[in-house]
Design a protein around this motif. Structure first.
Motif, PDB file in Angstrom:
ATOM      1  N   TRP A  10       0.843  -1.212   0.000  1.00 63.54           N
ATOM      2  CA  TRP A  10       0.000   0.000   0.000  1.00 63.54           C
ATOM      3  C   TRP A  10       0.870   1.251   0.000  1.00 63.54           C
ATOM      4  O   TRP A  10       0.650   2.196  -0.758  1.00 63.54           O
ATOM      5  CB  TRP A  10      -0.887  -0.060   1.239  1.00 63.54           C
ATOM      6  CG  TRP A  10      -2.125   0.768   1.227  1.00 63.54           C
ATOM      7  CD1 TRP A  10      -2.884   1.130   0.143  1.00 63.54           C
ATOM      8  CD2 TRP A  10      -2.777   1.329   2.361  1.00 63.54           C
ATOM      9  NE1 TRP A  10      -3.968   1.861   0.552  1.00 63.54           N
ATOM     10  CE2 TRP A  10      -3.927   1.999   1.906  1.00 63.54           C
ATOM     11  CE3 TRP A  10      -2.516   1.314   3.720  1.00 63.54           C
ATOM     12  CZ2 TRP A  10      -4.801   2.664   2.761  1.00 63.54           C
ATOM     13  CZ3 TRP A  10      -3.392   1.966   4.574  1.00 63.54           C
ATOM     14  CH2 TRP A  10      -4.513   2.634   4.094  1.00 63.54           C
ATOM     15  N   LEU A  14       1.612   4.181  -3.230  1.00 68.08           N
ATOM     16  CA  LEU A  14       1.460   5.633  -3.107  1.00 68.08           C
ATOM     17  C   LEU A  14       2.816   6.333  -3.162  1.00 68.08           C
ATOM     18  O   LEU A  14       2.986   7.297  -3.910  1.00 68.08           O
ATOM     19  CB  LEU A  14       0.741   5.979  -1.805  1.00 68.08           C
ATOM     20  CG  LEU A  14       0.558   7.472  -1.521  1.00 68.08           C
ATOM     21  CD1 LEU A  14      -0.288   8.125  -2.614  1.00 68.08           C
ATOM     22  CD2 LEU A  14      -0.070   7.682  -0.168  1.00 68.08           C
ATOM     23  N   LEU A  18       4.155   9.053  -6.026  1.00 67.13           N
ATOM     24  CA  LEU A  18       4.403  10.447  -5.664  1.00 67.13           C
ATOM     25  C   LEU A  18       5.841  10.862  -5.949  1.00 67.13           C
ATOM     26  O   LEU A  18       6.088  11.971  -6.434  1.00 67.13           O
ATOM     27  CB  LEU A  18       4.061  10.677  -4.192  1.00 67.13           C
ATOM     28  CG  LEU A  18       2.587  10.524  -3.819  1.00 67.13           C
ATOM     29  CD1 LEU A  18       2.400  10.660  -2.314  1.00 67.13           C
ATOM     30  CD2 LEU A  18       1.724  11.521  -4.566  1.00 67.13           C
ATOM     31  N   GLY A  60      -1.604   6.913  -8.266  1.00 70.18           N
ATOM     32  CA  GLY A  60      -1.197   6.173  -7.077  1.00 70.18           C
ATOM     33  C   GLY A  60      -2.081   6.501  -5.885  1.00 70.18           C
ATOM     34  O   GLY A  60      -2.453   5.631  -5.103  1.00 70.18           O
ATOM     35  N   PHE A  61      -2.459   7.768  -5.763  1.00 71.60           N
ATOM     36  CA  PHE A  61      -3.318   8.188  -4.665  1.00 71.60           C
ATOM     37  C   PHE A  61      -4.723   7.615  -4.805  1.00 71.60           C
ATOM     38  O   PHE A  61      -5.321   7.168  -3.825  1.00 71.60           O
ATOM     39  CB  PHE A  61      -3.366   9.718  -4.590  1.00 71.60           C
ATOM     40  CG  PHE A  61      -4.116  10.238  -3.406  1.00 71.60           C
ATOM     41  CD1 PHE A  61      -3.610  10.086  -2.132  1.00 71.60           C
ATOM     42  CD2 PHE A  61      -5.332  10.879  -3.564  1.00 71.60           C
ATOM     43  CE1 PHE A  61      -4.298  10.561  -1.030  1.00 71.60           C
ATOM     44  CE2 PHE A  61      -6.029  11.357  -2.477  1.00 71.60           C
ATOM     45  CZ  PHE A  61      -5.511  11.192  -1.201  1.00 71.60           C
ATOM     46  N   PHE A  64      -4.579   4.017  -3.890  1.00 72.82           N
ATOM     47  CA  PHE A  64      -4.435   3.980  -2.435  1.00 72.82           C
ATOM     48  C   PHE A  64      -5.802   4.148  -1.762  1.00 72.82           C
ATOM     49  O   PHE A  64      -6.181   3.382  -0.889  1.00 72.82           O
ATOM     50  CB  PHE A  64      -3.471   5.103  -2.032  1.00 72.82           C
ATOM     51  CG  PHE A  64      -3.241   5.273  -0.565  1.00 72.82           C
ATOM     52  CD1 PHE A  64      -2.249   4.553   0.072  1.00 72.82           C
ATOM     53  CD2 PHE A  64      -3.979   6.191   0.163  1.00 72.82           C
ATOM     54  CE1 PHE A  64      -2.010   4.731   1.430  1.00 72.82           C
ATOM     55  CE2 PHE A  64      -3.752   6.376   1.514  1.00 72.82           C
ATOM     56  CZ  PHE A  64      -2.763   5.648   2.148  1.00 72.82           C
ATOM     57  N   GLY A  89       3.281   1.032  -8.161  1.00 75.15           N
ATOM     58  CA  GLY A  89       4.232   2.078  -7.780  1.00 75.15           C
ATOM     59  C   GLY A  89       5.352   2.231  -8.783  1.00 75.15           C
ATOM     60  O   GLY A  89       5.700   3.349  -9.183  1.00 75.15           O
TER      61      GLY A  89
END
Length: 144
Positions: A10, A14, A18, A60-61, A64, A89
């Motif tokens: 997880w 994210l 980022l 990615g967010f 998530f 990721g």
């Protein structure tokens, strides 16, 4: 152990997305800063191209959040979540960096007087496709 793998996946999903977006936007931002010295009239185009690598962080967010909303079982599905999180990721990380390089080249071309805005956006969409596929895979793993 499964729970640790799940939460690690997880976090990687994210975190890597980022980091990729921050690297990609820095690459384009550096090119835009140099281009502004040569041709400041096209600042809006530089800004648009500079923002494109930021979308991978959003993917990615979203993945998530989807895992959180779907209530993923981090104990039972830990290894699966680790694998999917790592894959998403990495896909977002690499596509953001490569997209930043494509957009940076477009910014340089624009500053030199070439009309390459549309073509650059099209070329930049190609690496983004893989981040989108990663997002879809993460969502599907949560649903199925």
């Amino acid at each position: 152990m499964n729970e640790i793998l799940g939460y690690l996946g997880w976090g990687l999903m994210l975190g890597l997305a980022l980091v990729g977006s921050s690297i990609g936007t820095t690459i384009t931002g550096n090119a835009a800063e140099g281009a502004l010295k040569k041709n400041p009239e096209k600042a809006t185009s530089y800004m648009i191209l500079s923002a494109m690598p930021a979308t991978q962080g959003l993917y990615g967010f979203v993945a998530f959040l989807m895992w959180k909303i779907l209530g993923m079982d981090f104990v039972a599905q830990g290894p699966l979540l680790f694998g999917v999180g790592l894959a998403v990721g990495l896909a977002c990380l690499i596509s953001a960096i490569r997209q930043g390089q494509v957009c940076a080249n477009g910014i340089v071309g624009l500053s030199q007087g070439h009309n390459v805005m549309t073509q650059t956006m099209i070329y930049a969409a190609f690496p983004e496709l893989y981040a989108i596929l990663g997002l879809i895979a993460a969502i599907l793993c949560g649903i199925l």
